[in-house]
Every structure is written in C-alpha cells, then in structure tokens.
Design a protein around this motif. Structure first.
Motif: not given
Lengths: 118, 143
Positions: A77-83, A97-101, A104-118
């Motif tokens: 599902g969710d796939t990200f390209i950063v940096g 590629l924006a159709q598939y991923a 984002l500018d940086a890794e820090e911009e990847i949304p956090i979806y769960s508590q365990s991703e801190s």
C-alpha cells in the motif's frame, strides 16, 4: 567512475526505510532488489526509499525504482520516496512515479500512523 | 558569466558506462560560465547523461575501444550539444518510447525530449548517430 550503490534497511515501527547511498543506475539493481527483499522479510506495513545520499540517478536507475515501487505499492500500500533534490523530484513526477508513491522532501514528513512509529 | 559570441568545446569519452559523468561535469561547467540558472543546469546534466548512455549502449555497443564525441557549441543565446556515436546500431529517437516500465532507454529519450528546448536525431556526417540538443539562455540571464 561510478559510485557503487549501497542500500541498507532500517525499520521504524511498521515502516521499512531503504537508505540509498551512491549512484542509482543499472548497476544498482541487485543492491536495491536485495534491500527490498530484506525489508519485506519483516512484513512492514509501508515502505520508503530514501535518496538523501544519492546524487546521480539515470534512466536505468529510474526503471529499477519504478519496478520496486510498483511492487511495494502492490504488496504494502503506502509507499514513500524521500530525500530527492528538487530536480529529481521533478524527474520522478515526469515519469509518473507520483502515481505509485508519495514523493516527500524528507523522511520526517512521512506521516506517523501508529504509536510504535515514534 | 562570460561573453561568448561563438565558441566550441569538444570532448571524447570512452564508450563505457560511468564516463557520461565526465560529459555532465564539462557541460555543467560551461553552462555555469554562460549564466544558466541552477535548475536548467540540472536539466542539461540529465539530458547529456542520457544522450551519452544512449550512444554507449546503442551506437558503440559498449565497445570500450571506441569513443563518444560530445561537442558543446556556445553562443550568447544558447548552448548546443551534439553527441555523436559510432553508429553500430541505428538509432532514430523515434523507435523507443517509454511504453513499458522496464524500457530503460525509452525513459532516457523521454527525459531528453522533455528537458531540452530543442532535440533532433540524425545521422552524423561520419555515419554514426547524432543527437543534437539545444538549451536556450533566457534574455535576463544573457551577458
């Protein structure tokens, strides 16, 4: 002449991050595929490719990335390209590629979806 | 920024992947001296890299004993780049399109066409394939 690519895997909660260092060309295919398999082994929910330490990406490398990203999109599902630099962000969008991923500018911009991703 | 009425830089690179970076660096240095903005220099670097890779793969078929010729023609209005190969395999620029995702060369030609202001594929006088690319210098950036 070419800077050999090194691909390493990190896990942040249910997110697997593949860090790429060096040239993303046809010679990077094995390293990227191997890293993708390693990332997949822990059954992550999402995958990110981090290009912060890759300065040279050519069309053969882009083809490799397209294959990995479409595979990741299908499996996770969710796939990200950063940096990426602004130039390569433009190139990646140009080739679709924006159709598939999410690009984002940086890794820090990847949304956090769960508590365990801190 | 330099005043260039008409000057030429010629460069031969071995037909080996990786040496396209030498052409990129040379073109980048020339474009910087001419006053091109950073964003356009990045476009140029990608386009020249793809043209050289194309020449190495198709025109020279990776024969390292042969060379790819890169000619940079500078003027006050534009930078013209010609990439000339050995012509071992004919290449028209029209026969490869990025229809299939795995078509690596297709993406290269796609990028060249989208990043440069003018692109032309032809036969070089010596018989090889020639890619002519032009990038225009905007009036505000001219000397």
């Amino acid at each position: 002449m070419a800077e050999e690519l090194k691909a390493t895997v990190r896990h942040r909660g249910n997110l697997a991050i593949i860090d790429l260092k060096g040239d993303v060309t046809i010679f990077a295919e094995d390293a990227i595929s191997k890293a993708y398999r390693e990332a997949s082994a822990k059954s992550p929910k999402r995958i990110a490719l981090n290009f912060a330490r890759s300065e040279y990406i050519n069309s053969a490398g882009i083809a490799v990335i397209i294959n990995v990203v479409t595979e990741a999109r299908k499996n996770y599902g969710d796939t990200f390209i950063v940096g990426l630099t602004p130039h390569f962000q433009k190139i990646f969008k140009m080739v679709g590629l924006a159709q598939y991923a999410q690009i984002l500018d940086a890794e820090e911009e990847i949304p956090i979806y769960s508590q365990s991703e801190s | 920024m330099i005043d260039v009425t008409k000057r030429t830089v010629e460069l031969y690179i071995p037909s080996e992947l990786g040496f396209e970076k030498i052409a990129m660096a040379s073109a980048s240095a020339v474009a910087q001296r001419m006053g091109f903005p950073a964003e356009r220099i990045e476009d140029l670097k990608t386009a020249i890299s793809e043209a050289c890779i194309n020449a190495i793969e198709y025109g020279s078929e990776f024969d390292v004993s042969t060379a790819v010729l890169v000619i940079l023609n500078l003027s006050n209005e534009e930078l013209e780049i010609n990439v000339v190969d050995q012509g071992k395999k004919e290449f028209t620029g029209e026969n490869i399109e990025p229809g299939a995702r795995e078509n690596r060369r297709g993406w290269g030609i796609f990028l060249i066409k989208n990043l440069m202001d003018e692109v032309e594929f032809s036969k070089a006088p010596g018989g090889g394939n020639q890619i002519r690319m032009v990038i225009h210098l905007e009036k505000k950036d001219r000397p």
